[in-house]
Design an enzyme around this catalytic site. Structure first.
Site, PDB file in Angstrom:
ATOM      1  N   GLN A  31       0.793  -1.242   0.000  1.00  0.00           N
ATOM      2  CA  GLN A  31       0.000   0.000   0.000  1.00  0.00           C
ATOM      3  C   GLN A  31       0.829   1.299   0.000  1.00  0.00           C
ATOM      4  OE1 GLN A  31      -3.748   0.241   2.547  1.00  0.00           O
ATOM      5  NE2 GLN A  31      -2.387   1.527   3.729  1.00  0.00           N
ATOM      6  N   GLU A  84      -3.387   9.119  -0.906  1.00  0.00           N
ATOM      7  CA  GLU A  84      -2.542   9.887   0.010  1.00  0.00           C
ATOM      8  C   GLU A  84      -1.576  10.799  -0.726  1.00  0.00           C
ATOM      9  OE1 GLU A  84      -0.996   7.255   3.033  1.00  0.00           O
ATOM     10  OE2 GLU A  84      -3.019   6.857   3.777  1.00  0.00           O
ATOM     11  N   ASP A 121       4.569   0.418   4.220  1.00  0.00           N
ATOM     12  CA  ASP A 121       3.377  -0.155   4.842  1.00  0.00           C
ATOM     13  C   ASP A 121       2.705  -1.050   3.816  1.00  0.00           C
ATOM     14  OD1 ASP A 121       1.034  -0.842   6.080  1.00  0.00           O
ATOM     15  OD2 ASP A 121       0.192   1.184   6.165  1.00  0.00           O
ATOM     16  N   GLU A 169       5.569  -1.470   8.367  1.00  0.00           N
ATOM     17  CA  GLU A 169       4.268  -1.487   9.057  1.00  0.00           C
ATOM     18  C   GLU A 169       3.373  -2.560   8.455  1.00  0.00           C
ATOM     19  OE1 GLU A 169       2.487   2.428   9.017  1.00  0.00           O
ATOM     20  OE2 GLU A 169       0.478   1.586   8.894  1.00  0.00           O
ATOM     21  N   ASP A 187      -0.332  -1.542  12.876  1.00  0.00           N
ATOM     22  CA  ASP A 187      -1.445  -0.607  12.621  1.00  0.00           C
ATOM     23  C   ASP A 187      -2.756  -1.397  12.717  1.00  0.00           C
ATOM     24  OD1 ASP A 187      -3.364   1.115  11.623  1.00  0.00           O
ATOM     25  OD2 ASP A 187      -2.579   1.173   9.589  1.00  0.00           O
ATOM     26  N   LYS A 190      -3.495   6.362  15.459  1.00  0.00           N
ATOM     27  CA  LYS A 190      -4.503   7.090  14.662  1.00  0.00           C
ATOM     28  C   LYS A 190      -5.664   7.466  15.582  1.00  0.00           C
ATOM     29  CE  LYS A 190      -4.021   4.520  10.259  1.00  0.00           C
ATOM     30  NZ  LYS A 190      -4.471   3.256   9.597  1.00  0.00           N
ATOM     31  N   ARG A 238      -5.240   9.477   8.198  1.00  0.00           N
ATOM     32  CA  ARG A 238      -5.975   8.388   7.553  1.00  0.00           C
ATOM     33  C   ARG A 238      -5.979   8.636   6.042  1.00  0.00           C
ATOM     34  NH1 ARG A 238      -8.878   5.044  10.855  1.00  0.00           N
ATOM     35  NH2 ARG A 238      -8.478   3.693   9.062  1.00  0.00           N
ATOM     36  N   SER A 239      -6.295   7.599   5.274  1.00  0.00           N
ATOM     37  CA  SER A 239      -6.370   7.833   3.820  1.00  0.00           C
ATOM     38  C   SER A 239      -7.519   8.794   3.505  1.00  0.00           C
ATOM     39  CB  SER A 239      -6.513   6.521   3.062  1.00  0.00           C
ATOM     40  OG  SER A 239      -7.602   5.773   3.550  1.00  0.00           O
ATOM     41  N   LYS A 299       3.387  10.274   9.945  1.00  0.00           N
ATOM     42  CA  LYS A 299       3.107  10.006   8.532  1.00  0.00           C
ATOM     43  C   LYS A 299       1.805  10.687   8.148  1.00  0.00           C
ATOM     44  CE  LYS A 299       0.790   5.478   8.106  1.00  0.00           C
ATOM     45  NZ  LYS A 299       0.710   4.288   7.274  1.00  0.00           N
TER      46      LYS A 299
HETATM   47  P1  PGA Z   1      -6.278   3.860   6.129  1.00  0.00           P
HETATM   48  O1  PGA Z   1      -4.766   3.621   5.704  1.00  0.00           O
HETATM   49  O2  PGA Z   1      -6.404   5.240   6.689  1.00  0.00           O
HETATM   50  O3  PGA Z   1      -6.992   3.670   4.837  1.00  0.00           O
HETATM   51  O4  PGA Z   1      -6.603   2.814   7.164  1.00  0.00           O
HETATM   52  C1  PGA Z   1      -3.671   4.116   6.362  1.00  0.00           C
HETATM   53  C2  PGA Z   1      -2.746   3.037   6.833  1.00  0.00           C
HETATM   54  O5  PGA Z   1      -2.956   1.837   6.574  1.00  0.00           O
HETATM   55  O6  PGA Z   1      -1.777   3.337   7.504  1.00  0.00           O
HETATM   56 ZN    ZN Z   2      -1.210   1.095   7.867  1.00  0.00          ZN
END
Ligand code: PGA
Ligand code: ZN
Length: 369
Positions: free
Chosen positions: A110, A152, A190, A232, A259, A284, A313-314, A335
């Site tokens: 990702q 992102e 990640d 991650e 995470d 988060k 977050r994304s 991040k």
């Molecule tokens: P998400 O991704 O906000 O879509 O969960 C961010 C991450 O995996 O760190």
């Molecule tokens: Zn993550």
């Protein structure tokens, strides 16, 4: 017709105005703990399934800002006082290549991030991030692979192999005149392995299945051949055996971050620490739903000697609370996506503002014991 995000936002706003607002107004409260307790009561579930964690975290953050303001303090200083932490400017982790659920390309992993760990100041780190991002764009254009950006703000070229992504990053770091190394401009990944793996240790990408041992070998090779300093979610959240194996074998040279494994829950972090599943935690705030819950997770990580990386977050807003949070908590890692798109840059801009106001704050990673 409404786009889904707008409908979601409307629902959150309705919850805050119609339910949380009147409940807060009907009580007196003197601390963030009181406000967060009320949010928990109002919710009535153990994971904010009732009022939704986006509504609760928005109110909790607003209350944190109000308490800081009432005390005549900047939010980051208020965070530092609450956590009894030494403030520090974080190393920004710019997610410049997007794959997985965040992009339409075939890349299974990702996030591929650049982290200017060797910069002297946060401002220099942001400059390095912007220059490497521009160099990466140039490389992709030259190779005819420049496509759009992912959720992102990182590029989402039509590539498949993690090695290809890492070669692009190392090339771009060097094109921009920096040293690609664990002490210069380092790399963080990640893979977000929930997206392509199972709890039984099978990982499907690049057109085939990879078993646990093959994944462990792959990560070992990537850490040997590239300046990967942080990794991650390398495994599915239920594949505990793999987490334990990678932390035992690679934990000395690479930071292993949980995470999806922890979802910012202090209890889960305690459990992970007990079984030596990671040596670091992703933080988060909207995963836990309150500022108090976020502090609990940070304290749990600290208690176990684990590192913490504060994260966006994304799906994001322009709110920059996480910038104050990471500086106040003094954990040294943030991040917040690529140096691109307003909702990503807002966080980096806020840290720049804090640095400009107080240039004596130290910059960089917290030295590991
Ligand atoms: P998400 O991704 O906000 O879509 O969960 C961010 C991450 O995996 O760190
Ligand atoms: Zn993550």
């Amino acid at each position: 017709m409404q786009v889904p995000q707008v409908a979601l936002l409307r629902g959150v706003v309705r919850t805050v105005v119609d339910r949380i607002g009147p409940a807060l107004a009907a009580r007196t409260w003197g601390s963030i703990g009181d406000v967060d307790e009320l949010l928990r009561e109002l919710d009535g579930t153990d994971n904010f399934a009732g009022i939704g964690s986006n509504a609760s975290v928005a109110v909790s953050i607003a209350a944190a800002r109000a308490f800081a303001h009432l005390g005549g303090s900047e939010t980051w200083r208020w965070v530092a006082d609450a956590l009894e932490a030494t403030p520090r400017l974080p190393v920004p982790h710019f997610n410049v290549l997007n794959g997985g659920a965040h992009a339409p390309n075939p890349l299974a992993f990702q996030e591929f991030m650049i982290a200017p760990v060797g910069a002297r100041t946060f401002a220099d780190a942001v400059r390095a991030g912007a220059e490497v991002y521009a160099a990466l764009r140039g490389r992709l254009r030259e190779q005819g692979k420049l496509a759009g950006v992912g959720d992102e703000g990182g590029f989402a070229p039509d590539i498949d192999a993690p090695e290809e992504a890492l070669d692009l990053l190392v090339g771009a770091i060097e094109d921009a005149g920096y040293t690609a190394s664990r002490t210069g401009v380092a790399i963080a990944m990640d893979p977000a392995a929930n997206g392509f793996g199972t709890r039984t240790g099978i990982y499907v990408f690049s057109g085939r299945e990879h078993e646990r041992d093959e994944m462990l070998d792959l990560y070992a090779r990537l850490a040997r051949d590239y300046p990967v300093w942080s990794l991650e979610d390398p495994f599915h959240e239920g594949d505990h055996e793999s987490w334990r194996a990678i932390t035992a074998h690679r934990g000395d040279e690479v930071q292993i971050v949980g995470d999806d494994l922890y979802v910012t829950s202090a209890e889960r972090i305690d459990r992970g620490a007990k079984h030596h599943e990671t040596n670091a935690v992703l933080i988060k705030p909207n995963q836990t739903g309150t500022v108090t819950g976020t502090f609990d997770a940070l304290r749990a990580a600290g208690r176990h000697g684990m590192g913490s990386m504060v994260s966006h977050r994304s799906g994001e807003t322009l709110d920059a609370f996480i910038a104050d949070l990471v500086v106040g908590a003094g954990v040294g890692q943030l991040k917040s996506g690529a140096p691109s798109r307003g909702e990503r840059v807002a966080k980096y801009n806020r840290v720049l503002e804090i640095e400009a106001a107080d240039p004596s704050l130290p910059y960089g990673l917290v030295p590991r014991p």
